[in-house]
Write an enzyme that holds these catalytic residues in place. Structure first.
Site, PDB file in Angstrom:
ATOM      1  N   ARG A   2       0.814  -1.233   0.000  1.00  0.00           N
ATOM      2  CA  ARG A   2       0.000   0.000   0.000  1.00  0.00           C
ATOM      3  C   ARG A   2       0.843   1.277   0.000  1.00  0.00           C
ATOM      4  NH1 ARG A   2      -3.254  -3.226   3.444  1.00  0.00           N
ATOM      5  NH2 ARG A   2      -4.938  -4.071   2.181  1.00  0.00           N
ATOM      6  N   LYS A  27       2.684  11.716 -10.795  1.00  0.00           N
ATOM      7  CA  LYS A  27       1.810  10.901 -11.643  1.00  0.00           C
ATOM      8  C   LYS A  27       2.562   9.626 -11.983  1.00  0.00           C
ATOM      9  CE  LYS A  27      -1.250  14.063 -14.072  1.00  0.00           C
ATOM     10  NZ  LYS A  27      -1.642  14.568 -15.391  1.00  0.00           N
ATOM     11  N   GLU A  51       8.541  18.892 -24.327  1.00  0.00           N
ATOM     12  CA  GLU A  51       7.889  19.285 -23.059  1.00  0.00           C
ATOM     13  C   GLU A  51       8.401  20.667 -22.604  1.00  0.00           C
ATOM     14  OE1 GLU A  51       5.379  17.782 -21.555  1.00  0.00           O
ATOM     15  OE2 GLU A  51       5.436  15.706 -22.254  1.00  0.00           O
ATOM     16  N   LYS A  97       6.507  23.555 -13.056  1.00  0.00           N
ATOM     17  CA  LYS A  97       5.685  22.377 -12.758  1.00  0.00           C
ATOM     18  C   LYS A  97       5.319  22.319 -11.273  1.00  0.00           C
ATOM     19  CE  LYS A  97       4.661  17.648 -13.418  1.00  0.00           C
ATOM     20  NZ  LYS A  97       4.806  16.447 -14.201  1.00  0.00           N
ATOM     21  N   GLU A 125      -4.993  17.133 -10.023  1.00  0.00           N
ATOM     22  CA  GLU A 125      -5.552  17.590 -11.300  1.00  0.00           C
ATOM     23  C   GLU A 125      -7.068  17.804 -11.254  1.00  0.00           C
ATOM     24  OE1 GLU A 125      -3.561  15.890 -14.755  1.00  0.00           O
ATOM     25  OE2 GLU A 125      -5.384  16.212 -15.898  1.00  0.00           O
ATOM     26  N   ARG A 142      -3.984  21.932 -12.744  1.00  0.00           N
ATOM     27  CA  ARG A 142      -2.973  21.003 -13.291  1.00  0.00           C
ATOM     28  C   ARG A 142      -3.283  20.571 -14.728  1.00  0.00           C
ATOM     29  NH1 ARG A 142       0.362  16.203 -10.180  1.00  0.00           N
ATOM     30  NH2 ARG A 142       1.584  15.577 -11.990  1.00  0.00           N
ATOM     31  N   ASN A 199      -1.295  19.566 -19.490  1.00  0.00           N
ATOM     32  CA  ASN A 199      -1.628  18.689 -20.613  1.00  0.00           C
ATOM     33  C   ASN A 199      -1.724  19.455 -21.932  1.00  0.00           C
ATOM     34  OD1 ASN A 199      -1.847  16.288 -19.065  1.00  0.00           O
ATOM     35  ND2 ASN A 199      -3.778  17.071 -18.255  1.00  0.00           N
ATOM     36  N   HIS A 235      -1.410  17.700 -25.192  1.00  0.00           N
ATOM     37  CA  HIS A 235      -1.466  16.257 -24.925  1.00  0.00           C
ATOM     38  C   HIS A 235      -2.723  15.568 -25.448  1.00  0.00           C
ATOM     39  CE1 HIS A 235       2.033  17.084 -22.540  1.00  0.00           C
ATOM     40  NE2 HIS A 235       2.123  15.854 -22.111  1.00  0.00           N
ATOM     41  N   HIS A 243      -1.693  12.561 -27.501  1.00  0.00           N
ATOM     42  CA  HIS A 243      -1.953  11.173 -27.101  1.00  0.00           C
ATOM     43  C   HIS A 243      -2.678  10.417 -28.210  1.00  0.00           C
ATOM     44  CE1 HIS A 243      -1.650  11.773 -22.442  1.00  0.00           C
ATOM     45  NE2 HIS A 243      -0.482  11.562 -23.007  1.00  0.00           N
ATOM     46  N   HIS A 258       6.801  10.516 -27.449  1.00  0.00           N
ATOM     47  CA  HIS A 258       5.796  11.289 -26.720  1.00  0.00           C
ATOM     48  C   HIS A 258       5.966  12.791 -27.005  1.00  0.00           C
ATOM     49  CE1 HIS A 258       3.108  12.370 -23.474  1.00  0.00           C
ATOM     50  NE2 HIS A 258       4.050  13.121 -22.915  1.00  0.00           N
TER      51      HIS A 258
HETATM   52  P1  NAD Z   1      11.706   6.359 -22.088  1.00  0.00           P
HETATM   53  O1  NAD Z   1      11.658   6.158 -20.642  1.00  0.00           O
HETATM   54  O2  NAD Z   1      11.189   5.261 -22.941  1.00  0.00           O
HETATM   55  O3  NAD Z   1      13.188   6.693 -22.519  1.00  0.00           O
HETATM   56  C1  NAD Z   1      13.457   6.962 -23.862  1.00  0.00           C
HETATM   57  C2  NAD Z   1      14.648   6.187 -24.364  1.00  0.00           C
HETATM   58  O4  NAD Z   1      15.828   6.780 -23.829  1.00  0.00           O
HETATM   59  C3  NAD Z   1      14.688   4.734 -23.963  1.00  0.00           C
HETATM   60  O5  NAD Z   1      15.085   3.959 -25.067  1.00  0.00           O
HETATM   61  C4  NAD Z   1      15.773   4.691 -22.895  1.00  0.00           C
HETATM   62  O6  NAD Z   1      16.442   3.475 -22.888  1.00  0.00           O
HETATM   63  C5  NAD Z   1      16.700   5.775 -23.331  1.00  0.00           C
HETATM   64  N1  NAD Z   1      17.487   6.395 -22.266  1.00  0.00           N
HETATM   65  C6  NAD Z   1      17.081   6.769 -21.027  1.00  0.00           C
HETATM   66  N2  NAD Z   1      18.065   7.426 -20.402  1.00  0.00           N
HETATM   67  C7  NAD Z   1      19.108   7.456 -21.232  1.00  0.00           C
HETATM   68  C8  NAD Z   1      20.406   8.026 -21.172  1.00  0.00           C
HETATM   69  N3  NAD Z   1      20.805   8.731 -20.115  1.00  0.00           N
HETATM   70  N4  NAD Z   1      21.240   7.865 -22.221  1.00  0.00           N
HETATM   71  C9  NAD Z   1      20.834   7.173 -23.315  1.00  0.00           C
HETATM   72  N5  NAD Z   1      19.612   6.655 -23.458  1.00  0.00           N
HETATM   73  C10 NAD Z   1      18.758   6.777 -22.423  1.00  0.00           C
HETATM   74  O7  NAD Z   1      10.919   7.681 -22.512  1.00  0.00           O
HETATM   75  P2  NAD Z   1      10.812   9.159 -21.895  1.00  0.00           P
HETATM   76  O8  NAD Z   1      10.694  10.047 -23.052  1.00  0.00           O
HETATM   77  O9  NAD Z   1      11.827   9.422 -20.880  1.00  0.00           O
HETATM   78  O10 NAD Z   1       9.407   9.121 -21.126  1.00  0.00           O
HETATM   79  C11 NAD Z   1       8.203   8.934 -21.815  1.00  0.00           C
HETATM   80  C12 NAD Z   1       7.174   8.434 -20.844  1.00  0.00           C
HETATM   81  O11 NAD Z   1       6.984   9.391 -19.814  1.00  0.00           O
HETATM   82  C13 NAD Z   1       5.808   8.211 -21.466  1.00  0.00           C
HETATM   83  O12 NAD Z   1       5.337   6.963 -21.065  1.00  0.00           O
HETATM   84  C14 NAD Z   1       4.934   9.320 -20.881  1.00  0.00           C
HETATM   85  O13 NAD Z   1       3.592   8.934 -20.752  1.00  0.00           O
HETATM   86  C15 NAD Z   1       5.584   9.501 -19.548  1.00  0.00           C
HETATM   87  N6  NAD Z   1       5.325  10.814 -18.956  1.00  0.00           N
HETATM   88  C16 NAD Z   1       4.910  10.848 -17.661  1.00  0.00           C
HETATM   89  C17 NAD Z   1       4.686  12.056 -17.037  1.00  0.00           C
HETATM   90  C18 NAD Z   1       4.298  12.076 -15.595  1.00  0.00           C
HETATM   91  O14 NAD Z   1       3.940  13.145 -15.088  1.00  0.00           O
HETATM   92  N7  NAD Z   1       4.383  10.974 -14.890  1.00  0.00           N
HETATM   93  C19 NAD Z   1       4.892  13.260 -17.718  1.00  0.00           C
HETATM   94  C20 NAD Z   1       5.329  13.207 -19.040  1.00  0.00           C
HETATM   95  C21 NAD Z   1       5.546  11.967 -19.649  1.00  0.00           C
HETATM   96  N1  GLY Z   2       2.711  15.744 -17.312  1.00  0.00           N
HETATM   97  C1  GLY Z   2       1.459  16.214 -16.859  1.00  0.00           C
HETATM   98  C2  GLY Z   2       1.344  16.267 -15.375  1.00  0.00           C
HETATM   99  O1  GLY Z   2       2.259  15.932 -14.664  1.00  0.00           O
HETATM  100  O2  GLY Z   2       0.304  16.628 -14.887  1.00  0.00           O
END
Ligand code: NAD
Ligand code: GLY
Length: 355
Positions: A117, A139, A181, A230, A240, A244, A248, A251, A255, A268
């Protein structure tokens, strides 16, 4: 080191966000200082493990190496993390550390929120996107066949530890996806209600070359500005309920693009930039902004030469947008620009959009 913090008044949650640019070999000690002698597991991206595994210095037995990329942000990997934690007999007092991009961070954060939990969770973001956005704000979640991030939780980390040296090894496309972003924040800055004027648009214009060259101090300052924006939003509206939603921006349409192309064609950030372009076009059509602001925005976006996305059938995209978490049975919510660095939420019916 740049030290920031998040302080959510409503739930009295607060945590530090440290931005550094020293040797990555010091990261393990920094992580351990937040774990306080407790047991922990490290969930790490396969690629990050390959490049930085030795330098980070964690033992094989404490690490779960996961493939990343959007298609791996799924139930299977969520289960893998939980079972690894169970095998390692983590208790409620222990911690999960995520080292990787947004995929590993979202997955490990969701697992941490469910394990017993909820146990402590430390984010070590290694992509630009994860540094400026996903590692902060709590998130977490996974994708399902029904859509992106439809299963997840709000679960704040115990600390976010950033080192801009990680960003040196990102490939060009992944670096640019983070810039998607960053550009988003520049168009929503005033609406973030931050008590400091940060002028992100000017920072981008004045430092484009240094950003693209990944100069450590410039990137650390850029990350700092985005995180300040942020956290200002998250502190006012963690779950949100209103404000918040502005995060988006780009987005809703973004999406839908990701889903329509089955998460295979575009990153993304690329999809978000296309969503921002769509939002600006819609805002001009609805007379919310004048064309000059759209031209100004086009110029900012062009600085980073994002990958172009073709026009996909709007009818199909609208079908997908109806699945968006912000959509209701008869309307789809778009965050649209209304003035320089200012946005607001608007509801559109399917008919409106198709017209
Ligand atoms: P990812 O985590 O898939 O990383 C992208 C690529 O970069 C991968 O192939 C990874 O292996 C590589 N990589 C990571 N670090 C590296 C480094 N230092 N050197 C070389 N390669 C490296 O993608 P991302 O763009 O980081 O994240 C996208 C995800 O984040 C999506 O799923 C999206 O929905 C999510 N997201 C979440 C929030 C949130 O608030 N939680 C906000 C925005 C996006
Ligand atoms: N990336 C959108 C949020 O964190 O709300």
């Amino acid at each position: 080191m740049i030290s920031l913090s998040v302080n959510i008044k409503e739930t009295e949650k607060s945590y530090p966000i440290n931005i550094e640019w020293d040797s990555i070999s010091s990261m393990k000690e920094k992580i351990k200082s937040f774990i306080d002698g407790k047991n922990f597991i490290v969930v790490i991206s396969e690629k990050v493990e390959k490049i930085y595994g030795k330098e980070l210095g964690f033992n094989k037995e404490e690490k779960l190496v996961l493939k990343d990329g959007e298609k791996h942000k799924n139930f299977k990997n969520f289960e893998k993390i939980l079972k690894f934690a169970l095998r390692k007999k983590l208790t409620r007092k222990d911690a999960i550390v995520a080292i990787g991009g947004g995929v590993v961070g979202d997955l490990a954060g969701f697992a941490a929120s469910c394990y017993m939990r909820g146990i402590d969770f430390i984010q070590v973001p290694t992509t630009l996107l994860a540094c400026v956005d996903s590692s902060v704000g709590g998130k977490t979640g996974i994708d399902t066949e029904f859509g992106k991030n439809l299963v997840g939780s709000f679960y704040q980390p115990k600390a976010v530890l950033i080192n801009s040296n990680f960003l040196k090894t990102l490939d060009e496309r992944q670096f640019k996806t983070g810039l998607g972003e960053v550009v988003k924040y520049s168009f929503i800055e005033k609406s973030c209600l931050c008590n400091e004027e940060l002028h992100l648009t000017n920072f981008i214009s004045d430092n484009t070359e240094k950003i693209l060259k990944r100069d450590n101090l410039t990137l650390s300052n850029l990350i700092q500005i985005c995180i300040k924006l942020k956290t200002s939003v998250v502190e006012k509206d963690e779950k949100e309920k209103g404000l918040r939603r502005i995060l988006n921006f780009g987005h809703t349409y973004g999406h839908a693009i990701e889903q329509y192309t089955k998460y295979k064609k575009f990153t993304h950030g690329e999809a978000v930039v296309e969503g921002i372009n769509f939002a600006f076009k819609l805002a001009v059509k609805k007379n919310l902004i004048d064309k000059n602001y759209k031209f100004f925005a086009d110029d900012i976006i062009k600085k980073f030469k994002f990958r172009e996305i073709p026009e996909y059938p709007i009818k199909k995209l609208v079908e997908l947008m109806k699945m968006d978490k912000k959509a209701t049975s008869d309307s789809i919510v778009f965050i649209l620009p209304t003035d320089y660095s200012t946005v607001e939420a608007f509801e559109f019916t399917e008919k409106d959009l198709l017209q």
